[in-house]
Design a protein around this motif. Structure first.
Motif, PDB file in Angstrom:
ATOM      1  N   ASN A 143      72.785  -5.970  75.057  1.00  0.00           N
ATOM      2  CA  ASN A 143      73.080  -7.108  73.993  1.00  0.00           C
ATOM      3  C   ASN A 143      73.012  -8.470  74.465  1.00  0.00           C
ATOM      4  O   ASN A 143      73.394  -9.084  75.563  1.00  0.00           O
ATOM      5  CB  ASN A 143      74.380  -6.913  73.379  1.00  0.00           C
ATOM      6  CG  ASN A 143      74.451  -5.662  72.496  1.00  0.00           C
ATOM      7  OD1 ASN A 143      73.545  -5.361  71.928  1.00  0.00           O
ATOM      8  ND2 ASN A 143      75.645  -4.975  72.501  1.00  0.00           N
ATOM      9  N   LEU A 195      75.928 -11.457  66.068  1.00  0.00           N
ATOM     10  CA  LEU A 195      76.107 -10.071  65.638  1.00  0.00           C
ATOM     11  C   LEU A 195      74.631  -9.752  65.209  1.00  0.00           C
ATOM     12  O   LEU A 195      74.324  -8.383  65.627  1.00  0.00           O
ATOM     13  CB  LEU A 195      76.802 -10.049  64.390  1.00  0.00           C
ATOM     14  CG  LEU A 195      76.920  -8.678  63.822  1.00  0.00           C
ATOM     15  CD1 LEU A 195      77.777  -7.560  64.631  1.00  0.00           C
ATOM     16  CD2 LEU A 195      78.128  -8.716  62.577  1.00  0.00           C
ATOM     17  N   ASP A 230      72.542  -9.022  68.248  1.00  0.00           N
ATOM     18  CA  ASP A 230      72.766  -7.351  68.808  1.00  0.00           C
ATOM     19  C   ASP A 230      72.619  -6.480  68.114  1.00  0.00           C
ATOM     20  O   ASP A 230      72.219  -5.569  68.848  1.00  0.00           O
ATOM     21  CB  ASP A 230      74.388  -7.788  69.071  1.00  0.00           C
ATOM     22  CG  ASP A 230      74.826  -8.643  70.278  1.00  0.00           C
ATOM     23  OD1 ASP A 230      73.766  -9.233  70.663  1.00  0.00           O
ATOM     24  OD2 ASP A 230      75.964  -8.663  70.545  1.00  0.00           O
ATOM     25  N   VAL A 231      72.626  -6.460  66.779  1.00  0.00           N
ATOM     26  CA  VAL A 231      72.292  -5.529  65.918  1.00  0.00           C
ATOM     27  C   VAL A 231      70.828  -5.075  65.979  1.00  0.00           C
ATOM     28  O   VAL A 231      70.319  -3.971  66.290  1.00  0.00           O
ATOM     29  CB  VAL A 231      72.828  -5.531  64.351  1.00  0.00           C
ATOM     30  CG1 VAL A 231      72.144  -4.678  63.439  1.00  0.00           C
ATOM     31  CG2 VAL A 231      74.312  -5.729  64.319  1.00  0.00           C
ATOM     32  N   THR A 268      70.000  -3.362  69.330  1.00  0.00           N
ATOM     33  CA  THR A 268      70.404  -1.909  69.027  1.00  0.00           C
ATOM     34  C   THR A 268      69.381  -1.279  68.273  1.00  0.00           C
ATOM     35  O   THR A 268      69.060   0.124  68.489  1.00  0.00           O
ATOM     36  CB  THR A 268      71.904  -1.714  68.588  1.00  0.00           C
ATOM     37  OG1 THR A 268      72.750  -2.549  69.234  1.00  0.00           O
ATOM     38  CG2 THR A 268      72.274  -0.280  68.415  1.00  0.00           C
ATOM     39  N   GLY A 315      81.092  -3.958  70.829  1.00  0.00           N
ATOM     40  CA  GLY A 315      79.941  -2.892  70.594  1.00  0.00           C
ATOM     41  C   GLY A 315      80.403  -2.159  69.429  1.00  0.00           C
ATOM     42  O   GLY A 315      79.515  -1.584  68.661  1.00  0.00           O
ATOM     43  N   VAL A 358      78.922  -4.026  66.482  1.00  0.00           N
ATOM     44  CA  VAL A 358      77.560  -3.849  66.401  1.00  0.00           C
ATOM     45  C   VAL A 358      77.113  -2.380  65.725  1.00  0.00           C
ATOM     46  O   VAL A 358      76.258  -2.348  64.867  1.00  0.00           O
ATOM     47  CB  VAL A 358      76.792  -4.039  67.884  1.00  0.00           C
ATOM     48  CG1 VAL A 358      75.309  -3.754  67.752  1.00  0.00           C
ATOM     49  CG2 VAL A 358      77.114  -5.288  68.489  1.00  0.00           C
TER      50      VAL A 358
END
Length: 259
Positions: A67, A72, A75-76, A79, A98, A101
């Protein structure tokens, strides 16, 4: 009499075959092989270094997300990229930040289930910061240090006494040296859709957590209706008791629906 015995044996065979077919059908629709691990604040993918080999030894395919900790949304996005690189359904695991996330990224169609490890699980319209402020502050909160760029880090005292107090000194020094600063603004970004409302969840409570209030973790586990395990560890449960965390992930991976 012999005819009755033959009939009884035939019925038994039929029942056994039916049970076997039912078991095979259940096996065909449960269990996943892909696990995507999402780290928290002041960490990176190596925070799962002790858990990864344990999962791989059980035949799971494991990827740890890196990340950026800048927002947010970013990071999303990181992922989701990791999820889409996997062939088939995924079990999504999040630690600390996390957890927020995976709460958002977990809405992805490939995600079959969620595992929260001493993690946040915000509701829709709620931010990480708003969530943790619903419980009494923990000692680690006093050791967060902002910089002039809008990022926050943990002080050495915070790492040693509050973040990873049950790890050997050498490991705490490594965490201190490699911690990833978190954009403070990210902690105020709100969840738009909470995946735990539609995906099966597991939750690991870290009973000696000095970063996220353990009572809040217990409350979240109940709210999520999660299968819950409590371990007597610091915030970094996956480094303090990797075997236990790996066992929870293996169990979740074996039970989630893969279709």
């Amino acid at each position: 009499m012999g005819t009755l015995k033959r009939v009884g044996f035939g019925v038994l065979i039929t029942l056994l075959m039916a049970a076997t077919e039912e078991s095979m059908a259940q096996s065909a629709t449960t269990g996943v092989k892909n696990v995507v691990l999402v780290h928290g604040t002041w960490a990176d993918g190596s925070s799962w270094s002790k858990v990864i080999p344990l999962l791989e030894a059980r035949g799971l395919h494991v990827v740890a997300v890196q990340n950026p900790l800048t927002s947010l949304g970013e990071d999303v996005a990181a992922t989701k990229r990791a999820i889409e690189l996997q062939e088939g359904p995924v079990l999504l695991v999040g630690h600390s930040w996390g957890g927020g996330v995976i709460t958002e990224a977990g809405n992805h169609d490939q995600v079959a289930g969620l595992v929260y490890v001493a993690a946040a699980a915000p509701d829709e319209g709620q931010s990480f910061l708003e969530l943790v402020q619903t419980a009494p502050a923990t000692p680690g909160n006093d050791e967060i240090r902002p910089d002039k760029y809008g990022f926050v880090s943990m002080s050495p005292k915070g790492i040693f006494e509050d973040f990873a107090q049950d790890l050997p000194e050498s490991e705490r020094k490594l965490i201190l040296a490699t911690q990833g600063p978190q954009a403070f603004a990210a902690l105020k970004e709100k969840i738009s859709k909470a995946a735990w409302k539609t995906k099966p969840s597991w939750y690991v409570v870290a009973a000696n957590d000095r970063m996220i209030n353990p009572d809040l973790e217990r409350t979240l586990a109940k709210k999520l209706k999660a299968t819950t395990v409590e371990v007597p560890t610091s915030h970094v449960a996956m480094l303090a008791q990797p075997e236990k965390i790996a066992s929870v992930i293996v169990e979740a991976a074996s039970k989630v629906k893969n279709k």
